[in-house]
Write an enzyme that holds these catalytic residues in place. Structure first.
Site, PDB file in Angstrom:
ATOM      1  N   GLN A 664     -44.841  19.079 164.582  1.00 27.71           N
ATOM      2  CA  GLN A 664     -45.481  18.635 163.345  1.00 27.71           C
ATOM      3  C   GLN A 664     -45.379  17.124 163.174  1.00 27.71           C
ATOM      4  O   GLN A 664     -46.352  16.443 162.838  1.00 27.71           O
ATOM      5  CB  GLN A 664     -44.830  19.321 162.147  1.00 27.71           C
ATOM      6  CG  GLN A 664     -45.323  20.725 161.890  1.00 27.71           C
ATOM      7  CD  GLN A 664     -46.681  20.718 161.224  1.00 27.71           C
ATOM      8  OE1 GLN A 664     -46.827  20.435 160.044  1.00 27.71           O
ATOM      9  NE2 GLN A 664     -47.708  21.031 161.982  1.00 27.71           N
ATOM     10  N   GLU A 730     -46.426  16.296 156.336  1.00 21.67           N
ATOM     11  CA  GLU A 730     -47.161  15.081 155.988  1.00 21.67           C
ATOM     12  C   GLU A 730     -46.384  13.787 156.196  1.00 21.67           C
ATOM     13  O   GLU A 730     -46.986  12.731 156.393  1.00 21.67           O
ATOM     14  CB  GLU A 730     -47.642  15.181 154.538  1.00 21.67           C
ATOM     15  CG  GLU A 730     -48.588  16.369 154.383  1.00 21.67           C
ATOM     16  CD  GLU A 730     -49.142  16.538 152.997  1.00 21.67           C
ATOM     17  OE1 GLU A 730     -50.064  15.793 152.645  1.00 21.67           O
ATOM     18  OE2 GLU A 730     -48.664  17.426 152.273  1.00 21.67           O
TER      19      GLU A 730
END
Length: 763
Positions: A664, A730
């Protein structure tokens, strides 16, 4: 401060805190690098994505887009399209079903999810270039697209607001920015800036960007007597269902949405865009299942991406580097049909202590596709401006940029003055610097050379809030010693099913392979959206609380038996392990799930729970942090720029699955490299058209653009979150563009304040 925030802050002081989560300190299933559960079916092509779902009688739809930015349709000639081979229907504003406006997206955790309030096919008015003005339905995709090209339209064109520079003159302050005040000031920042011995005061600009998920948006709609069923590539199935129910005036439970596999989203699949309701409208008209799969160009035209920005960052400091003034203000663009002021000032509100602080955001209105969330919506562009300015100040002061950041490290939230739930940013910089081999700065730009290549090193802070949203889950323990977890959550590449199965296995005391995780269907308990890096902890708390109810039911069965060693046990006095429940103070005394559930008469015990409001977010300042280090090489003759090395060290709470988390964060860093160097959505301010709506012309990073990326976690649990974890989807992109820009300065002496960093800016 908004009323909602005031009420929540007050309640956070009187609502008791949850007891500490025992899983925070364990490293068994949680903390283990399991392979992705859906990995094999995806790489072998066995996974069925939305556009691949097969239904009897399925037909295909294609869109016709407006070619003006503002005005109205004067006439529309669809005769050729209607007579084309295979065409079943041509739907325009003259014959479309009535649809209510989409309720605007609710960032506070509600299920309203409209990306735009524009009324599509409900009248002749046009409010942005690319707005769908017709839907053609045919027996094949090729025939639908061919017929769509035959529709002829004439317009009455009005003057549109398309120039950002002109619109800035009438920019206004929004009512709030994701629940926070658009303008906040501590002290008198402008006066302090003027009085500061050392200062920087610069403008930083970022362009438009678009999400380009590997799977373009697609919807299949099918009306039955029971209501509307949608297959949709969504990261918010509950939002799609409830929003469509309002658009078509249906009962809330009359819409079912399924999203078994989603091929990436980055925020773009978090809203209800007009193609979804148009697919449903077309299916109603032709009374057959309809598939509407957007082309890549259509995604650019109707799915909102990141807006452009102009940001001012001004820093005033004493000679020792202590900040006396921190100002971060600026303006972004919104369409005329949505409210989405990107929160670029959020990093400046949280990262650095300063005697005087001013943050303010303005919004300028343009006739354009509605902008929307794109991976770390405001924080990605906000960290570019703020962290570039910090580097500029460090150079001016002659202080190492890491030391400057440490000098201004706050002990409490700089504006709210609340305590941090956890914050280990200084340690992240220390560990990251050691892994990167950071040598003390400053030094003269261009000092490092490798033949014709100028080498530079840059550093920046990564920052993203920790969000938890109300969510629901159902837990079932069966007599055969297996478990089932159900929630309408989303899996779009981040490993949700794997991580949540690990969490459940650890919490239930079961082997990983015995836990099944069902998701992606609105008939399951309602999960929050997969956005704001909130899904992992939100679902985890719902699973935890549902399991606590299951434990209560199992102990009730034990009490009824009269012979169970757990007959007098209370929930706090037992622990789940080895496939059963055992007494805490007598670890060998207990019963297996098979014994406990066997008394139920049903073969299983289950419970469902919806979590409450995230009051901890208002009691504490809750965020994730990181230190981004990069090395760049700039060719002295051609200006060619290469990112040659990267180290990221992150303080993101407890890491549930290091393998998935590393993936990620690497993905976020790569996206940040694209943001810094290659990506830009080109908007023609004469027409309002997107000039490069394809991957041939919108350049995302390829393998040759990406160096080896070393990702490291501190893995320090947050004592106030489920499992001690934070979301990580994020934060990886934040700080990346600034680190690259700072490294470019170190290599060349050129300070780039306008993204992307292209060859012309380096020659």
């Amino acid at each position: 401060m908004t009323l909602l925030v005031r009420v929540a802050t007050l309640l956070s002081k009187i609502v008791p805190s949850r007891p500490p989560d025992e899983l925070r300190e364990t490293h068994d299933q949680v903390g283990k690098s399991h392979d992705r559960r859906d990995g094999r079916v995806k790489v072998t092509g066995e996974a069925t994505f939305t556009a691949e779902v097969k239904l009897d009688g399925l037909v295909h739809a294609a869109l016709v887009h407006s070619t003006i930015a503002k005005g109205a349709i004067a006439s529309i000639d669809d005769a050729l399209a209607r007579s084309a081979p295979g065409v079943i229907a041509v739907i325009t504003h003259t014959n479309a079903p009535r649809m209510k406006p989409a309720p605007p997206f609710d960032p506070s955790g509600g299920t309203d999810a409209g990306g735009s309030t524009a009324q599509v096919l409900q009248g002749p008015d046009i409010v942005y270039c690319g707005q769908p003005i017709a839907v053609v339905v045919a027996d094949t995709q090729d025939r639908a697209e061919h017929a769509a090209s035959l529709v002829r339209v004439s317009y009455r064109e009005d003057v549109a607001s398309l120039s950002f520079e002109a619109a800035k003159a009438t920019a206004r302050q929004p009512k709030d920015v994701v629940g926070e005040d658009a303008r906040v000031e501590k002290g008198s920042a402008e006066s302090a800036l003027r009085a500061a011995p050392v200062s920087v005061d610069q403008l930083y600009t970022t362009p438009r960007y678009n999400q380009n998920a590997i799977e373009p948006h697609a919807t299949i709609a099918h009306w039955t007597d029971g209501g509307l069923t949608l297959y949709d590539s969504s990261q918010f199935v509950r939002g799609v269902a409830d929003t469509l129910a309002k658009i078509f005036a249906l009962d809330k439970g009359a819409v079912r949405v399924l999203a078994p596999y989603v091929g990436g989203g980055f925020g773009g699949k978090g809203a209800v865009w007009c193609h979804i309701q148009l697919c449903a409208a077309a299916a109603r008209v032709v009374e057959r299942p309809v598939r509407l799969a957007l082309s890549r160009a259509s995604v650019f035209r109707i799915v909102g991406g990141r807006t452009l920005s102009e940001q001012r960052v001004a820093l005033g400091a004493r000679a020792d580097g202590a900040l006396s003034a921190l100002i971060h203000t600026g303006v972004t663009a919104n369409s005329t049909t949505n409210e989405w002021p990107e929160q670029f000032t959020f990093p400046a509100r949280r990262l650095y202590e300063a005697e005087h602080i001013l943050v303010r955001q303005l919004v300028a209105r343009l006739h354009m596709t509605a902008n929307f969330a794109m991976r770390a919506p405001g924080e990605s562009i906000g960290t570019f401006a703020l962290e570039s300015a910090i580097d500029e100040l460090a150079v001016k002061l002659g202080i190492d940029p890491i030391q400057l950041r440490a000098r201004n490290e706050p002990k409490r939230d700089p504006l709210k003055r609340s305590a941090f739930s956890s914050r280990n940013l200084t340690e992240a910089f220390r560990v990251g610097a050691e892994r990167f081999g950071w040598t003390s700065h400053p030094r003269a730009p261009g000092t490092l050379r490798d033949g014709d290549w100028r080498v530079g090193h840059g550093v920046a802070t990564a920052f993203y809030p920790m969000y938890r949203l109300p969510s629901a889950a159902r837990v079932r323990i069966t007599a055969d010693g297996t478990a089932l977890v159900q929630t309408s959550a989303h899996e779009m590449g981040m490993g949700t099913s794997t991580a949540q199965s690990q969490h459940a296995a650890q919490r239930f005391g079961l082997p990983f392979h015995t836990v099944t995780f069902e998701y992606g269907d609105t008939r399951l308990p309602a999960a929050n959206q997969a956005g704001g890096s909130s899904q992992t902890v939100s679902i985890a708390l719902a699973v935890q609380q549902a399991f606590e109810k299951v434990v209560g039911k199992l102990l009730a069965l034990a009490r009824k038996s009269g012979t169970s060693p757990l007959a007098r046990a209370k929930p706090a006095g037992v622990i789940a392990r080895d496939g059963g429940l055992y007494l805490r103070d007598q670890p060998t005394v207990g019963e297996s799930y098979a014994e406990l559930v066997g008394r139920s008469g049903t073969g299983f015990v289950e419970a469902e729970c919806k979590t409450g409001q995230p009051f901890e977010m208002f009691k504490y300042s809750m965020h994730s942090y990181g230190a981004q280090f990069c090395e760049v090489r700039v060719h002295q003759h051609t200006g060619e720029l290469r990112v040659s090395r990267w180290v990221g060290c992150f303080d993101t709470g407890r890491i549930v699955n290091p393998k998935l988390a590393t993936s990620q964060l690497r993905g976020g860093i790569i996206m940040g490299i694209g943001m810094a160097l290659t990506e830009e959505t080109l908007f023609d301010e004469r027409t309002g058209r997107i000039a490069n709506p394809s991957l041939a012309e919108y350049h995302i990073p390829v393998h040759a653009d990406v160096p080896t990326i070393d990702v490291h976690f501190l893995d320090i649990p947050d004592p106030h979150t489920p499992m001690g974890a934070h979301g990580i989807g994020e934060i990886g992109i934040t700080g990346v563009a600034a680190a690259i820009a700072n490294a470019v300065f170190d290599a060349t002496g050129k300070r780039i304040r306008d993204l992307p960093i292209t060859l012309d800016k380096l020659l």
